[in-house]
Design an enzyme around this catalytic site. Structure first.
Site, PDB file in Angstrom:
ATOM      1  N   PRO A 230       0.821  -1.221   0.000  1.00 55.93           N
ATOM      2  CA  PRO A 230       0.000   0.000   0.000  1.00 55.93           C
ATOM      3  C   PRO A 230       0.850   1.264   0.000  1.00 55.93           C
ATOM      4  O   PRO A 230       0.892   1.989   0.998  1.00 55.93           O
ATOM      5  CB  PRO A 230      -0.825  -0.134   1.290  1.00 55.93           C
ATOM      6  CG  PRO A 230       0.027  -0.974   2.190  1.00 55.93           C
ATOM      7  CD  PRO A 230       0.832  -1.876   1.323  1.00 55.93           C
TER       8      PRO A 230
ATOM      9  N   GLU B 210       0.127  -5.654  -9.870  1.00 55.06           N
ATOM     10  CA  GLU B 210       1.368  -6.417 -10.071  1.00 55.06           C
ATOM     11  C   GLU B 210       1.194  -7.731  -9.326  1.00 55.06           C
ATOM     12  O   GLU B 210       0.630  -7.743  -8.219  1.00 55.06           O
ATOM     13  CB  GLU B 210       2.558  -5.673  -9.467  1.00 55.06           C
ATOM     14  CG  GLU B 210       3.063  -4.512 -10.302  1.00 55.06           C
ATOM     15  CD  GLU B 210       4.082  -4.928 -11.343  1.00 55.06           C
ATOM     16  OE1 GLU B 210       3.924  -6.022 -11.948  1.00 55.06           O
ATOM     17  OE2 GLU B 210       5.039  -4.171 -11.544  1.00 55.06           O
TER      18      GLU B 210
END
Lengths: 403, 375
Positions: free
Chosen positions: B131, B370
């Site tokens: 994050p 990703e």
């Protein structure tokens, strides 16, 4: 089985053409850019001698050949030579677009008769004339007429933007394929290709254009003033059939658009290689694998340019591969052409931007490549006309339904 | 040798998965997005396709299928055409299985692959994302420190699919045992660790709320001094080739971006032929027709870039550059294509009655995604 690796013999050929580009084209590139209309005589002689042995007659639009991937090879060769110089590439003697038209629309006898000349003798050019002062992309609107008079066709009209037109018609024993209408009421079905030989009375060069780029290549305007041709100079059938005529123009483009796309890619790669070499001298590393948010603006630009070029190349190879397989590639050829023209216009413009004053300087070839690149977004069908063709195909519309 | 034709087997796989996407996935997509849940029956049917279990050797309970990255891109495109959230959910177990299959030690394969070789959907997954705005797989903030008894993991992860139900994770972290440290961008420092769900220090935080992928349950993970045995590192003494895993993941995401794009393109194309304005279908206007033509070109371009990287990976070559650019390009195409599709539908595209707004929300994520899929 999906594969994008060139076979070893193709790689060998590519190396050869790369060496031609490096040693015969790059050293004279700037000179013929700054001396427009001066003939690159030595280059012409050398390439004619080298190529005449191999050449058999233009790009292939038909499904008649099956073994060697000839169209794919042509795109590879084109990319390499245009990496050298696109204007000089267009000056290389040979059947060219005229040959492509003969191959696509001519009978077996006509192919033999008109293309034989390219096997030996002095350098010769074949050219194609479609565009007129009053019609470009709307090639169905040609106003040049072909009227039957006894044992002759009589052509009247003006053609412009004919690549190698002067060399084909006046400077060598070549020919120009002129598209003319035999029946204006028949619309596109009435348009036929005619072979106008070097020295035909009534056919003359009235102008050679001054251009933004590809200055080594002659771009001619041709006047056809009661130009008389033997009957067997109309390619294919002289009959006006709903399916004939214009379809042949399109078949020609299916074979030549991947080549033009490959031209664009060659010029784009020249610009990209120039920037890459420069960055590497400056020890600026391009980090492909990091997150794009962490890349420098330069890295993002460079990778984007490289990717655009590779995307265009893969689309181009696909269109050429289909032709080699005898598959109809009309949609894919237009996709490759539209993508390559647009991509390379952007790539070369961006390259000049990245290099700043060095990019803008005529001390280097980069600014020239930007000027050269733009033509690929225009000739053999502008980006927009190719988008129109693609749109019709994906929507299943005719040219009447989607104008 | 240049060839643009799929093998017979690949055509068959594409057809099978394409039919599944059309008949099962697409019809379930909207209600899954609204409710935030994927019907268990659909997950069961998808599992029966054997996507994750297939390549596991028969001796370990799999089907012993030959794994092909290119074939995987076909599967990824078709599933994502159906729905991206469902595609990511049903393929998530491969995030755990494929790296183990290719790079695990004998012992690691023997211990963990049977977790995926099951009759019922195996809840195993990977934790790659973090994050952070500058999240980068080549410079992870999650750190694996070596010590006398193995490794200690510290860091925060996000967008971990199946997090709450998962039995085990592959966690991507920056290994600190390399002398000299990693060069930026080459993934030398990135390592992968096998972490069981019940390992002390591992917390699955509450389910995330994202702009799109609403049907996909994703979670944040906290790794607060997670102590791992020395054999928890994928590949053991010789750390696994993270660059290859990342390349496989980027190809998968590129293919999924192509699938989402193709779905949006087809929908907008059909709509434009139906919708009339000024007495004719809007598709007969160049402003609309040209948008569609450009979308068609870009979708093919992105697919070919993904295939190019896939064929290289199938040959065992390093395709980090090719897969990265394919993913980046395809992510851009997906955003542009879904946005164009919405534009073509006009106000109707903005209304949740049509799926296009959902596709735009899903497509926006690709630039950030990703390690969410692998082929």
């Amino acid at each position: 089985m999906i594969d994008f690796e060139l076979e070893p013999q193709v790689v060998e050929r590519a190396k050869f053409f790369r060496s031609v580009a490096e040693h015969l084209m790059r050293p004279i590139s700037r000179h013929y850019d700054e001396h427009e209309h001066e003939e690159p005589r030595r280059f012409i002689e050398t390439t004619w001698q080298g190529a005449a042995r191999e050449r058999q007659g233009g790009a292939d639009a038909g499904a008649e050949r099956k073994s060697a991937p000839r169209n794919l090879l042509t795109t590879i060769m084109t990319e390499e030579l245009c990496w050298g110089d696109a204007g000089l590439f267009l000056s290389i003697p040979g059947p060219g677009l005229g040959g492509a038209a003969v191959s696509a629309a001519g009978t077996a006898e006509q192919k033999e008769r008109f293309l034989r000349r390219f096997k030996d003798g002095e350098p010769k050019w074949g050219a194609m004339a479609i565009t007129e002062p009053g019609c470009g992309s709307d090639s169905a609107a040609v106003t040049t007429t072909a009227r039957r008079e006894g044992d002759y066709w009589v052509l009247n009209g003006t053609k412009i933007f004919c690549t190698s037109g002067m060399r084909a018609l006046e400077k060598s024993d070549g020919f120009v394929v002129v598209w003319a209408t035999v029946d204006k009421n028949a619309g596109r079905a009435g348009i036929k290709p005619f072979v106008v030989d070097h020295g035909t009375p009534g056919a003359s060069i009235i102008r050679v254009e001054n251009k933004l780029g590809i200055r080594a290549s002659d771009t001619a305007a041709i006047l056809l003033d009661n130009c008389r041709l033997p009957l067997d100079h109309v390619l294919g059938s002289p009959q006006v059939e709903p399916s004939g005529g214009f379809k042949d123009v399109m078949a020609t483009f299916d074979a030549t658009r991947p080549i033009v796309a490959a031209m664009a890619i060659g010029v784009g790669r020249a610009a990209l290689d120039f920037v890459r070499d420069f960055l590497s001298q400056q020890q600026v590393e391009i980090r492909y694998a990091i997150a794009p948010t962490r890349m420098t603006a330069l890295e993002r630009d460079f990778i984007e340019m490289e990717t655009e070029l590779e995307a265009a190349r893969l689309l181009t190879w696909r269109a050429a591969w289909m032709l080699d397989r005898g598959l109809r590639n009309n949609l894919e050829a237009s996709m490759a052409k539209a993508k390559a023209g647009a991509a390379v216009t952007r790539v070369t413009q961006k390259a000049v931007e990245i290099m700043g004053p060095l990019g803008y300087s005529r001390k280097y070839l980069l600014e020239k490549w930007m000027r050269d690149a733009k033509i690929n977004d225009i000739f053999e069908g502008t980006q927009q006309i190719n988008l129109l063709i693609i749109a019709r195909r994906i929507l299943g519309y005719t040219s009447k339904e989607l104008r | 040798m240049i060839d643009f034709e799929l093998s017979g087997e690949q055509k068959m796989v594409r057809e099978t998965v394409g039919a599944f996407a059309r008949d099962q996935v697409r019809p379930a997509a909207r209600s899954a997005d609204e409710s935030g849940a994927i019907p268990p029956e659909l997950v069961k049917l998808a599992w029966e396709l054997g996507l994750a279990r297939g390549p596991i050797p028969e001796t370990l309970g799999g089907f012993g299928d030959r794994r092909s990255v290119l074939t995987g891109t076909l599967v990824a495109e078709e599933l994502a055409w159906g729905d991206l959230a469902i595609a990511l959910h049903v393929t998530a177990p491969a995030l755990f299985a494929f790296p183990l299959l290719e790079m695990g030690t004998e012992e690691q394969r023997r211990r963990f692959l049977p977790l995926v070789a099951t009759e019922r959907f195996a809840a195993v997954t990977a934790a790659a994302m973090e994050p952070r705005y500058d999240f980068d797989l080549s410079a992870l903030a999650t750190v694996a420190s070596p010590n006398h008894s193995g490794f200690t993991l510290r860091g925060d992860k996000c967008c971990v699919p199946l997090g709450e139900q998962a039995q085990a994770f592959l966690v991507y972290a920056r290994g600190e045992d390399k002398s000299g440290g990693a060069r930026a961008g080459d993934l030398q420092g990135t390592q992968v660790f096998i972490v069981a769900r019940d390992t002390p220090g591992l917390t699955v935080v509450e389910r995330e709320k994202n702009m799109g992928l609403k049907a996909l349950a994703t979670y944040e993970l906290k790794l607060d001094g997670v102590r791992l045995a020395p054999d928890a590192r994928l590949g053991g003494e010789q750390p696994a080739d993270a660059a290859r895993l990342v390349a496989q993941s980027r190809v998968a995401l590129a293919a999924m971006a192509v699938g989402v794009s193709r779905g949006a393109f087809e929908y907008a194309r059909d709509y434009a032929k139906e919708r009339r304005a000024f007495g004719a279908p809007i598709a007969t206007k160049q402003a609309i027709a040209f948008m569609l033509a450009e979308m068609a070109i870009e979708i093919d371009a992105a697919r070919l870039l993904a295939w190019e990287a896939a064929t290289m990976l199938d040959k065992g070559l390093n395709a980090l550059k090719e897969s990265s650019r394919a993913k980046h390009y395809a992510a851009g195409v997906a955003l542009k294509t879904t946005d164009n599709a919405l534009q073509i539908l006009g106000g109707h595209g903005y209304i949740r009655e049509h799926p296009v707004e959902m596709w735009l929300r899903n497509a926006r994520g690709f630039s950030a995604f990703e390690g969410l899929a692998i082929v």
